[in-house]
Design a protein around this motif. Structure first.
Motif: not given
Length: 120
Positions: A25-32, A97-105
């Motif tokens: 649902s989101d273009t940020r999918f490319k980051l995952y 799908a998974e993505y870590a925007p920060t080390v902790e998250h």
């Protein structure tokens, strides 16, 4: 919140092909990093194939050479091309799908699943 929708499942005969789609649902999918998993009745869910945000791929030994995972970031989609299907490929297939925007998250999402049945 990322929503994942799988499609393309169905009933096919052994040796036939199917292409599953996972649309986000989101273009940020490319980051995952995105993977396909499957779960057969009475069995644990297992990893089938993975594609990273860079496009690197990996496959379970049971599907290597028969399945191909790919992605189209312009369409917010990941695909699983399944060729030479066997009865043992019968399962519900899930997109993850998974993505870590920060080390902790770590952000992680599952789709609702699509049934694939291979039977003569």
């Amino acid at each position: 919140q990322l929503q994942l929708v799988e499609s393309g499942g169905g009933l096919v005969r052994p040796g036939e092909s199917l292409r599953l789609s996972c649309t986000a649902s989101d273009t940020r999918f490319k980051l995952y990093d995105v993977s396909w998993h499957r779960q057969a009745p009475g069995k644990q869910r297992e990893l089938v194939a993975t594609i990273t945000n860079f496009g690197n791929t990996n496959y379970a030994a049971s599907v290597k050479g028969r399945f191909t995972i790919s992605r189209d970031n312009a369409k917010n989609a990941v695909y699983l091309q399944m060729d030479s299907l066997k009865p043992e490929d019968t399962a519900v297939y899930y997109c993850y799908a998974e993505y870590a925007p920060t080390v902790e998250h770590l952000l992680k999402y599952w789709g609702q699943g699509t049934q694939v049945t291979v039977s003569s």
